[in-house]
Design a protein around this motif. Structure first.
Motif, short mmCIF file in Angstrom:
data_model
loop_
_atom_site.label_atom_id
_atom_site.label_comp_id
_atom_site.label_asym_id
_atom_site.label_seq_id
_atom_site.Cartn_x
_atom_site.Cartn_y
_atom_site.Cartn_z
N TYR A 43 -3.08 1.80 6.89
CA TYR A 43 -2.76 0.47 7.40
C TYR A 43 -3.56 -0.56 6.62
N GLN A 44 -2.84 -1.55 6.08
CA GLN A 44 -3.54 -2.61 5.35
C GLN A 44 -3.50 -3.90 6.17
N PRO A 45 -4.68 -4.46 6.48
CA PRO A 45 -4.75 -5.64 7.33
C PRO A 45 -3.98 -6.85 6.80
N ALA A 57 -1.29 -5.28 10.64
CA ALA A 57 -1.39 -4.49 9.42
C ALA A 57 -0.03 -3.99 8.99
N GLU A 58 0.09 -3.73 7.69
CA GLU A 58 1.30 -3.09 7.18
C GLU A 58 1.07 -1.59 7.10
N ALA A 59 2.04 -0.82 7.60
CA ALA A 59 1.97 0.64 7.54
C ALA A 59 2.49 1.11 6.17
N LEU A 60 1.67 1.90 5.48
CA LEU A 60 2.04 2.41 4.15
C LEU A 60 1.91 3.93 4.15
N VAL A 61 3.01 4.61 3.89
CA VAL A 61 3.02 6.06 4.03
C VAL A 61 2.48 6.75 2.77
N ARG A 62 1.81 7.87 2.96
CA ARG A 62 1.30 8.70 1.86
C ARG A 62 1.63 10.15 2.15
N TRP A 63 1.63 10.95 1.11
CA TRP A 63 1.91 12.38 1.25
C TRP A 63 0.68 13.17 0.82
N VAL A 118 6.39 -2.51 9.36
CA VAL A 118 6.90 -1.23 8.87
C VAL A 118 8.01 -1.49 7.85
N ASN A 119 7.95 -0.78 6.73
CA ASN A 119 8.96 -0.95 5.68
C ASN A 119 10.23 -0.19 6.02
N LEU A 120 11.37 -0.82 5.77
CA LEU A 120 12.67 -0.16 5.97
C LEU A 120 13.36 -0.02 4.63
N SER A 121 13.86 1.17 4.36
CA SER A 121 14.63 1.39 3.13
C SER A 121 16.07 0.94 3.34
N PRO A 122 16.75 0.65 2.23
CA PRO A 122 18.16 0.25 2.33
C PRO A 122 19.00 1.26 3.11
N LEU A 180 11.29 -10.64 4.84
CA LEU A 180 11.94 -10.41 3.57
C LEU A 180 10.85 -10.06 2.55
N ASP A 181 10.81 -8.79 2.17
CA ASP A 181 9.73 -8.25 1.33
C ASP A 181 10.02 -8.49 -0.15
N ASP A 182 8.95 -8.52 -0.94
CA ASP A 182 9.06 -8.68 -2.39
C ASP A 182 9.86 -9.93 -2.74
N ASP A 204 6.16 -11.94 -3.31
CA ASP A 204 5.80 -10.77 -4.10
C ASP A 204 4.45 -10.93 -4.80
N ARG A 205 3.84 -9.78 -5.02
CA ARG A 205 2.53 -9.71 -5.67
C ARG A 205 2.51 -10.40 -7.03
N SER A 206 3.64 -10.43 -7.71
CA SER A 206 3.66 -11.03 -9.05
C SER A 206 3.24 -12.51 -9.01
N VAL A 243 -3.50 -10.20 -2.75
CA VAL A 243 -4.63 -11.11 -2.90
C VAL A 243 -5.89 -10.30 -3.22
N GLU A 244 -6.42 -10.51 -4.41
CA GLU A 244 -7.55 -9.69 -4.86
C GLU A 244 -8.85 -10.46 -4.96
N THR A 245 -8.79 -11.78 -4.99
CA THR A 245 -10.02 -12.57 -5.11
C THR A 245 -10.06 -13.72 -4.10
N GLY A 262 -4.26 -8.02 0.95
CA GLY A 262 -4.69 -7.63 -0.39
C GLY A 262 -6.09 -7.04 -0.39
N TRP A 263 -6.47 -6.53 -1.53
CA TRP A 263 -7.74 -5.84 -1.66
C TRP A 263 -8.93 -6.74 -1.36
N TYR A 264 -8.77 -8.06 -1.56
CA TYR A 264 -9.86 -8.98 -1.25
C TYR A 264 -10.28 -8.82 0.22
#
Ligand code: C2E
Ligand code: CA
Ligand code: CA
Ligand code: CA
Length: 284
Positions: A43-45, A57-63, A118-122, A180-182, A204-206, A243-245, A262-264
């Motif tokens: 979970y990212q705050p 927080a956003e839920a991000l899945v890992r394996w 929570v992210n939803l796929s198409p 609406l993500d990204d 988006d992060r860009s 957001v990193e800084t 973000g990581w900040y």
């Protein structure tokens, strides 16, 4: 990377080893991995830019692969999407995240509500069980719909017809937020936004990365300023990711963005991380 078979030593570079697994190998291992419970969620705050408080927080899945270690979602979500496993996997992520949000809520009675994204796929969007599954999951956990936000990528909604939007509308009417993500990476018609049942734009992060250098490119700043103005005029909140800084955070706050991630602030982490950050908020 060398094979781990029969080797009881840890590999020096699990990432390199993970890269060596073929797409095919990963794809065929996915269903059993779900059955065996090899997935976990970090979970990212999400932080309010105005006062710095943690809002969720956003839920991000890992394996957690038994041989290859932790594998990131960019590597297996597209495969799960391709085979259809994303439907049961996505449902599991939703169920687990909603249950987690309920736990945060119970531990933070006095603090503001902590929400979960929570992210939803198409493919989940077109699955007929989306609305009923979501309702059932919320009810079972005892979480109010307003504590859930579903993130859908801009590209998944490009050219979306009414059939695709109907389930999202139903969820939005129930009080679930749709983000609406990204945003900004697709080519959606900005006027089209009014048609979508979304209440949050996730920039988006860009865009954030464009602000890494100081002073930031004035054209980039103008673009973000324009998006924020448009979003607010349509009653949409703006969340920025990547957001990193502290300098980026200051700039984005000045541009009127509402929420940041973000990581900040924090990397994605175990559920207790959110609990601790929220607790620190409440006592400061
Ligand atoms: P996303 O939804 O755009 O999620 C944000 C990604 O940015 C995450 O990568 C996050 O760890 C990363 N990130 C966060 N802060 C920073 C930062 O300050 N700097 C940088 N460079 N990166 C940052 P992650 O966890 O690898 O997830 C990648 C993508 O996988 C997600 O992108 C999302 O599209 C997908 N994904 C993750 N979990 C799920 C899931 O449960 N279901 C579905 N359908 N997709 C998921
Ligand atoms: Ca997302
Ligand atoms: Ca995103
Ligand atoms: Ca992304």
């Amino acid at each position: 990377a060398k094979s781990a078979g029969g080797n009881r030593f840890e590999l020096a570079d699990p990432e390199a080893d993970a890269r060596a697994i073929t797409r095919h190998g990963l794809t065929t291992a996915l269903p059993a991995a779900l059955e065996r419970g090899e997935f976990f969620i970090e979970y990212q705050p999400l932080v309010h830019l105005g006062d710095g408080s943690v809002r969720g927080a956003e839920a991000l899945v890992r394996w957690l692969h038994p041989q290859h270690g932790v594998i990131g979602p960019d590597r297996f979500i597209p495969l799960a999407e391709h085979t259809g496993l994303i439907v049961p996997l996505g449902r599991w992520v939703l169920e687990e995240s909603v249950r987690q949000a309920r736990t945060w809520e119970a531990r933070h009675k006095d603090a503001g509500p902590l929400r979960v994204n929570v992210n939803l796929s198409p493919m989940q969007l077109t699955h007929p069980g989306l609305v009923s599954d979501t309702v059932e999951i919320l009810e079972r956990a005892g979480l109010e719909p307003g504590a859930l936000c579903l993130e859908v990528t801009e590209s998944a909604l490009i050219g979306a017809d009414d059939d695709l939007l109907k389930p999202l509308r139903r969820l939005a009417e129930m009080g679930v937020d749709i983000a609406l993500d990204d945003f900004g990476t697709g080519y959606s018609n900005l006027a089209n936004l009014r048609r979508l049942p979304v209440s949050i734009l996730k920039l988006d992060r860009s865009f954030t990365q464009g602000m890494q250098h100081f002073p930031a490119d004035p054209v980039d700043l103008k673009i973000v300023e324009g998006i924020v103005a448009l979003a607010h005029s349509l009653d949409l909140a703006v969340t920025v990711e990547g957001v990193e800084t502290g300098a980026q955070a200051d700039q984005l706050r000045e541009l009127g963005c509402d929420t940041a991630q973000g990581w900040y602030y924090a990397r994605p982490g175990p559920p207790d991380q959110l609990h601790e950050l929220a607790l620190a908020d409440a006592t400061s």
